[in-house]
Design a protein around this motif. Structure first.
Motif, PDB file in Angstrom:
ATOM      1  N   MET A 133       6.077   8.439  -7.466  1.00 40.41           N
ATOM      2  CA  MET A 133       6.218   7.858  -8.900  1.00 40.41           C
ATOM      3  C   MET A 133       5.483   6.230  -8.586  1.00 40.41           C
ATOM      4  SD  MET A 133       7.509   5.422 -11.127  1.00 40.41           S
ATOM      5  CE  MET A 133       8.609   4.911 -10.316  1.00 40.41           C
ATOM      6  N   LEU A 134       5.953   5.578  -7.696  1.00 37.72           N
ATOM      7  CA  LEU A 134       5.139   4.175  -7.446  1.00 37.72           C
ATOM      8  C   LEU A 134       3.615   4.253  -7.426  1.00 37.72           C
ATOM      9  CD1 LEU A 134       7.600   2.615  -5.045  1.00 37.72           C
ATOM     10  CD2 LEU A 134       7.819   2.168  -7.199  1.00 37.72           C
ATOM     11  N   ARG A 135       3.258   5.355  -6.729  1.00 42.72           N
ATOM     12  CA  ARG A 135       1.706   5.772  -6.591  1.00 42.72           C
ATOM     13  C   ARG A 135       1.294   5.893  -8.143  1.00 42.72           C
ATOM     14  NH1 ARG A 135       0.283  10.011  -3.045  1.00 42.72           N
ATOM     15  NH2 ARG A 135       1.094  11.043  -5.001  1.00 42.72           N
ATOM     16  N   ASN A 136       1.718   6.800  -8.731  1.00 44.17           N
ATOM     17  CA  ASN A 136       1.330   7.457  -9.661  1.00 44.17           C
ATOM     18  C   ASN A 136       1.225   6.382 -10.987  1.00 44.17           C
ATOM     19  OD1 ASN A 136       1.145   9.889  -8.590  1.00 44.17           O
ATOM     20  ND2 ASN A 136       3.028  10.864  -9.358  1.00 44.17           N
ATOM     21  N   LYS A 137       2.348   5.563 -11.105  1.00 45.53           N
ATOM     22  CA  LYS A 137       2.312   4.365 -12.024  1.00 45.53           C
ATOM     23  C   LYS A 137       1.498   3.128 -11.504  1.00 45.53           C
ATOM     24  CE  LYS A 137       4.960   6.287 -15.106  1.00 45.53           C
ATOM     25  NZ  LYS A 137       4.538   6.586 -16.263  1.00 45.53           N
ATOM     26  N   GLY A 138       0.780   3.184 -10.569  1.00 46.33           N
ATOM     27  CA  GLY A 138      -0.034   2.079 -10.072  1.00 46.33           C
ATOM     28  C   GLY A 138       0.632   0.931  -9.608  1.00 46.33           C
ATOM     29  N   ILE A 139       1.788   0.938  -9.271  1.00 47.65           N
ATOM     30  CA  ILE A 139       2.717   0.060  -8.845  1.00 47.65           C
ATOM     31  C   ILE A 139       2.134  -0.469  -7.393  1.00 47.65           C
ATOM     32  CG2 ILE A 139       5.081  -0.677  -8.341  1.00 47.65           C
ATOM     33  CD1 ILE A 139       5.830   0.875 -10.889  1.00 47.65           C
ATOM     34  N   VAL A 140       2.105   0.606  -6.280  1.00 45.35           N
ATOM     35  CA  VAL A 140       1.770   0.305  -5.184  1.00 45.35           C
ATOM     36  C   VAL A 140       0.057   0.582  -5.020  1.00 45.35           C
ATOM     37  CG1 VAL A 140       3.976   0.987  -4.121  1.00 45.35           C
ATOM     38  CG2 VAL A 140       2.129   2.636  -4.496  1.00 45.35           C
ATOM     39  N   GLN A 141      -0.482   0.061  -4.273  1.00 45.23           N
ATOM     40  CA  GLN A 141      -1.898   0.221  -4.142  1.00 45.23           C
ATOM     41  C   GLN A 141      -2.208   1.383  -3.342  1.00 45.23           C
ATOM     42  OE1 GLN A 141      -3.536  -2.417  -1.044  1.00 45.23           O
ATOM     43  NE2 GLN A 141      -5.736  -2.330  -2.198  1.00 45.23           N
ATOM     44  N   SER A 142      -3.257   2.061  -3.840  1.00 46.39           N
ATOM     45  CA  SER A 142      -3.773   3.627  -3.412  1.00 46.39           C
ATOM     46  C   SER A 142      -5.190   3.590  -3.624  1.00 46.39           C
ATOM     47  CB  SER A 142      -2.949   4.551  -4.335  1.00 46.39           C
ATOM     48  OG  SER A 142      -3.306   4.603  -5.629  1.00 46.39           O
ATOM     49  N   GLN A 143      -5.701   4.870  -3.636  1.00 42.81           N
ATOM     50  CA  GLN A 143      -6.909   4.879  -3.775  1.00 42.81           C
ATOM     51  C   GLN A 143      -7.548   4.647  -5.244  1.00 42.81           C
ATOM     52  OE1 GLN A 143      -8.387   8.911  -2.150  1.00 42.81           O
ATOM     53  NE2 GLN A 143     -10.565   8.562  -2.893  1.00 42.81           N
ATOM     54  N   ASN A 144      -6.564   4.945  -6.284  1.00 45.92           N
ATOM     55  CA  ASN A 144      -6.827   4.733  -7.490  1.00 45.92           C
ATOM     56  C   ASN A 144      -6.340   3.609  -8.129  1.00 45.92           C
ATOM     57  OD1 ASN A 144      -8.199   7.528  -7.327  1.00 45.92           O
ATOM     58  ND2 ASN A 144      -6.185   8.692  -7.869  1.00 45.92           N
ATOM     59  N   TYR A 145      -5.433   2.817  -7.400  1.00 47.04           N
ATOM     60  CA  TYR A 145      -4.889   1.849  -8.303  1.00 47.04           C
ATOM     61  C   TYR A 145      -5.151   0.451  -7.098  1.00 47.04           C
ATOM     62  CZ  TYR A 145      -3.068   5.146 -11.246  1.00 47.04           C
ATOM     63  OH  TYR A 145      -2.812   6.190 -12.362  1.00 47.04           O
ATOM     64  N   LYS A 146      -5.162  -0.692  -7.706  1.00 47.63           N
ATOM     65  CA  LYS A 146      -4.799  -1.869  -7.158  1.00 47.63           C
ATOM     66  C   LYS A 146      -3.513  -2.513  -6.580  1.00 47.63           C
ATOM     67  CE  LYS A 146      -5.188  -5.396 -10.611  1.00 47.63           C
ATOM     68  NZ  LYS A 146      -5.824  -6.494 -11.093  1.00 47.63           N
ATOM     69  N   GLY A 147      -2.501  -1.734  -7.402  1.00 47.70           N
ATOM     70  CA  GLY A 147      -1.204  -2.236  -7.165  1.00 47.70           C
ATOM     71  C   GLY A 147      -0.507  -3.419  -7.955  1.00 47.70           C
ATOM     72  N   LYS A 184       0.891  -1.217   0.056  1.00 46.73           N
ATOM     73  CA  LYS A 184       0.045   0.034  -0.075  1.00 46.73           C
ATOM     74  C   LYS A 184       0.797   1.254  -0.046  1.00 46.73           C
ATOM     75  CE  LYS A 184      -3.762  -2.131   2.575  1.00 46.73           C
ATOM     76  NZ  LYS A 184      -4.442  -2.201   3.742  1.00 46.73           N
ATOM     77  N   TYR A 185       0.645   2.401  -0.503  1.00 46.84           N
ATOM     78  CA  TYR A 185       1.164   3.488  -0.759  1.00 46.84           C
ATOM     79  C   TYR A 185       1.672   3.789   0.756  1.00 46.84           C
ATOM     80  CZ  TYR A 185       2.196   8.506  -1.181  1.00 46.84           C
ATOM     81  OH  TYR A 185       2.992   9.729  -1.385  1.00 46.84           O
ATOM     82  N   GLU A 186       0.772   3.835   1.865  1.00 46.72           N
ATOM     83  CA  GLU A 186       0.903   4.306   3.178  1.00 46.72           C
ATOM     84  C   GLU A 186       2.149   3.768   3.429  1.00 46.72           C
ATOM     85  OE1 GLU A 186      -2.089   3.252   2.402  1.00 46.72           O
ATOM     86  OE2 GLU A 186      -2.743   5.163   1.681  1.00 46.72           O
ATOM     87  N   GLU A 187       2.334   2.321   3.372  1.00 47.38           N
ATOM     88  CA  GLU A 187       3.502   1.484   3.937  1.00 47.38           C
ATOM     89  C   GLU A 187       4.657   1.417   2.863  1.00 47.38           C
ATOM     90  OE1 GLU A 187       1.309  -2.654   2.714  1.00 47.38           O
ATOM     91  OE2 GLU A 187       1.072  -1.930   4.746  1.00 47.38           O
ATOM     92  N   SER A 188       4.581   2.202   1.776  1.00 46.88           N
ATOM     93  CA  SER A 188       5.604   2.023   0.785  1.00 46.88           C
ATOM     94  C   SER A 188       6.838   2.592   1.323  1.00 46.88           C
ATOM     95  CB  SER A 188       5.272   2.570  -0.413  1.00 46.88           C
ATOM     96  OG  SER A 188       4.122   1.893  -1.140  1.00 46.88           O
ATOM     97  N   PRO A 189       8.043   2.155   0.765  1.00 45.17           N
ATOM     98  CA  PRO A 189       9.366   2.877   1.250  1.00 45.17           C
ATOM     99  C   PRO A 189       9.354   4.196   0.487  1.00 45.17           C
ATOM    100  CG  PRO A 189       9.508   1.452  -0.561  1.00 45.17           C
ATOM    101  CD  PRO A 189       8.378   1.197  -0.122  1.00 45.17           C
TER     102      PRO A 189
END
Length: 156
Positions: free
Chosen positions: A106-120, A79-84
């Motif tokens: 960038m990890l959030r913006n590219k959907g690599i980590v889970q966020s409100q907009n992406y499953k990760g 998850k974004y919140e726990e990402s490095p």
């Protein structure tokens, strides 16, 4: 695996090019993804998550797993919140060596980590600058990834 086993990690040599002295207490071996030399490093007030990418025989680029297990023991993306602060993907392929250093946003913006907009994502493929003859999709990925790539091949 214990932190003393980290000396077996090939990817640690790439970190030492950026950070010549890494104290053992700054390194935490992850219990997941040990085949990708999964570790966390805490240096200079930043949290780095590190993986060693693997060359795949039938597809261009290098593959790396980036999942962890949730409390139900299921593989899940971070998850974004726990990402490095920085996700470091190390690439060691004979004489070719390099690091991708992907910032958290960038990890959030590219959907690599889970966020409100992406499953990760549970894994990803990276394309160092030395990879040639890529298909259109891989070339587009290499283009945005190259901003975060440092070729360390000539530093030996």
């Amino acid at each position: 695996m214990t932190n003393s086993d980290v000396t077996k990690y090939k990817s640690l040599s790439l970190f030492k090019k950026t950070f010549p002295y890494i104290p053992n207490e700054a390194i935490e071996i992850e219990i997941w993804n040990t085949e990708y030399e999964a570790m966390n490093l805490y240096m200079n007030g930043k949290y780095y998550k590190s993986r060693l990418a693997k060359k795949t025989p039938k597809k261009a680029g290098y593959f790396v797993a980036i999942w962890h297990k949730n409390p139900e023991n299921k593989n899940v993306p971070f998850k974004y919140e726990e990402s490095p602060d920085i996700l470091v993907i190390n690439v060691i392929d004979n004489n070719h060596k390099g690091q991708f250093k992907f910032p958290k946003d960038m990890l959030r913006n590219k959907g690599i980590v889970q966020s409100q907009n992406y499953k990760g994502k549970m894994a990803l493929r990276v394309y160092p600058d030395w990879e040639q003859q890529l298909n259109k999709t891989a070339l587009a990925t290499q283009k945005w990834q190259s901003k975060y790539f440092e070729d360390l091949s000539d530093d030996d």
